[in-house]
Design an enzyme around this catalytic site. Structure first.
Site, short mmCIF file in Angstrom:
data_model
loop_
_atom_site.label_atom_id
_atom_site.label_comp_id
_atom_site.label_asym_id
_atom_site.label_seq_id
_atom_site.Cartn_x
_atom_site.Cartn_y
_atom_site.Cartn_z
N ALA A 10 39.00 23.02 22.92
CA ALA A 10 39.45 21.76 22.80
C ALA A 10 39.75 20.98 24.24
CB ALA A 10 40.71 21.44 22.17
N ARG A 15 39.01 19.21 35.94
CA ARG A 15 38.38 19.69 37.04
C ARG A 15 36.94 19.90 37.36
NH1 ARG A 15 41.39 24.25 39.30
NH2 ARG A 15 42.53 24.71 37.33
N ASN A 169 49.07 37.07 31.89
CA ASN A 169 48.62 36.70 30.28
C ASN A 169 47.00 36.24 30.23
OD1 ASN A 169 48.06 36.19 27.46
ND2 ASN A 169 49.07 33.95 27.99
#
Ligand code: UD1
Ligand code: MG
Length: 450
Positions: A10, A15, A169
């Site tokens: 989504a 950038r 992560n």
């Protein structure tokens, strides 16, 4: 254990500086989202849910094009990764297996990594995919205690000590559906970004006494794309891998770095690819073919022993039979070229079929488009098309027929017949010399005047 995929797609990708949603930017000519879907497909998911937001309609179209069974749900406001996964809740109603969460912008995930995550699920309620980061930068940090993952702390919220952790992560996780949605319901947004962090499910799960762990993969697999520079770098990595695979399979690449491949390019053993060849989507080249320098191929099939190029263009629907030859500055579109047939120079063949061993002379054009509709040209076997023949479709030439050089073919040609359609040659004695004299005199007068 049945699995369902939830792919987060989504985000805006600010950038990228693009009208196109980030996950639809292609790597090796396939949208990143489709790479993620294909990576997840190895788990043979029972359901696939794509969470779309920015450019949702385009994302939906691309997702369904790849897998018509996928469900695309809308996250109207991007309130965080936990909120994003929560949008899949309704689509996973009644699903009792494991949910695997993937990102739509991490195209390098390897199938065995997902399998390892599911293997770890046998002993843990929640499994996170982590990686040792060369530069941990702004990634979430994994706080481990032995084998147990205690919590994930986002960079923005981390202390100096936590920021020193290099085990990061990836964002991917695996968890039983009911457990996961239960955990997500408890996630709040009291943090530095004011977002609902999916990463918070770890700490919540631990507080409930659930077993949580992290499986590690190499950083290359979790590489995310956030800018055009990342996109180019990701494409380069993909190309390098794909070229290495082809070399392993026994394909000769004379100058590997100059060959540009698509994610689905298939090339057989002992085929030779010369420098500077571009493969668009949907190309299959059988073994023992030669693709010569500076050729461009897409949506086509090249059979054994065929030779293409240099400087040839094969467009979608080009189907070359064994030992066919397509030479320089020839374009083939939606056309079958028969066994051993030759189309060697400066020619356009579109919406056509050419029989075995026919020879198409230089400068031949199938005039397939009348400005409104496309029409077919059918050429039999052992036909000889003279140079600069215009074939005004629809038109059929029988086996063994011939056209004279410069002929404009507007009617069918029976087998073994010669079609000639051009004015007869006339030579005018001395006329060239007189013309030259006249023109030179004219030029001399002009130069005198100025
Ligand atoms: C996230 C992780 C971080 C991890 C990093 C890995 C959280 C809170 N943080 O951070 O621990 O190290 O990924 O790259 O999860 N997305 C949505 N809807 C949203 C928000 C995000 O669909 O409301 C999608 C994005 O399009 C993207 C993915 O989720 O594909 C990750 O979002 P992003 O904003 O990039 O998270 P990071 O801050 O990078
Ligand atoms: Mg990110």
């Amino acid at each position: 254990m049945s699995t369902a995929l939830v792919i987060l797609a989504a985000g805006k990708g600010t950038r990228m500086n693009s009208e196109l949603p980030k996950v639809l930017h292609p790597i090796a000519q396939v949208p990143m989202l489709v790479h993620a879907m294909r990576a997840g497909a190895v788990l043979e998911p029972e359901r696939t849910v794509i969470v779309a937001g920015h450019g949702a309609e385009a994302v939906r179209a691309a997702a369904l094009d790849e897998d018509e069974g996928a469900t695309v749900v809308l996250q109207e406001e991007q309130l965080g990764t936990a909120h994003a996964v929560d949008q899949a809740r309704a689509a996973l109603e009644g699903f009792a297996g494991d949910v695997v969460v993937l990102y739509g912008d991490t195209p390098f995930l390897q199938p065995d990594t997902l399998e390892r995550m599911l293997a770890a699920r046998k002993t843990h309620d929640l499994v996170i995919l982590g990686f040792e980061a060369a530069d941990p930068a702004r990634y979430g940090r994994l706080v481990m205690q032995g084998d147990s993952l205690e919590r994930i702390v986002e960079f923005k919220d981390a202390t100096e000590t936590e920021r020193a952790i290099r085990f990061c992560n990836s964002g991917l996780l695996a968890c039983n559906a009911e457990t996961l949605f239960g955990l997500i319901a408890a996630v709040g947004n009291d943090n530095a970004s004011g977002e609902y962090y999916l990463t918070d499910v770890v700490e919540i799960a631990r507080k409930q006494g659930l077993a949580v762990t992290a499986v590690a993969c190499d950083e290359a697999q979790t590489l995310g794309v956030n800018s055009r520079a990342d996109l180019a770098a990701a494409d380069a990595i993909f190309q390098e891998r794909a070229r290495a695979e082809l070399l392993d399979l026994g394909v000769t690449l004379m100058a590997p770095d100059t060959v540009y491949l698509a994610a689905d390019t298939v090339i057989g053993r002992d085929t030779v690819i010369e420098p500077n060849v571009v493969f668009g989507p949907g190309v299959t080249v059988e073994s023992g073919a030669t693709i010569r320098a500076f050729s461009h191929l897409e949506g086509c099939h090249v059979s054994q022993g065929a030779v293409v190029g240099p400087y040839a263009r094969l467009r979608p629907g080009a189907e070359l039979a064994e030992n066919a030859r397509i030479g320089n500055f020839v374009e083939i579109k939606n056309a079958e070229i028969g066994e051993g047939a030759k189309v060697n120079h400066l020619t356009y063949i579109g919406d056509a079929s050419i029989g075995a061993n026919s020879n198409i002379g230089a400068g031949t054009i199938t005039c397939n488009y009348d400005g409104v509709m496309k029409h077919r040209t059918t050429i039999g076997a052992n036909v000889f098309i003279g140079s600069n023949t215009m074939l005004v479709a629809p038109v059929t030439l029988g086996d063994g027929a011939m056209t004279a050089t410069g002929t404009v073919v507007t009617r069918d040609v029976e087998p073994d017949a010669l079609a000639v359609a051009r004015t007869k040659q006339e030579n005018k004695p001395d006329r060239a010399r007189k013309l030259f004299d006249m023109l030179r005199a004219k030029k001399a007068r002009k130069q005198k005047d100025t």
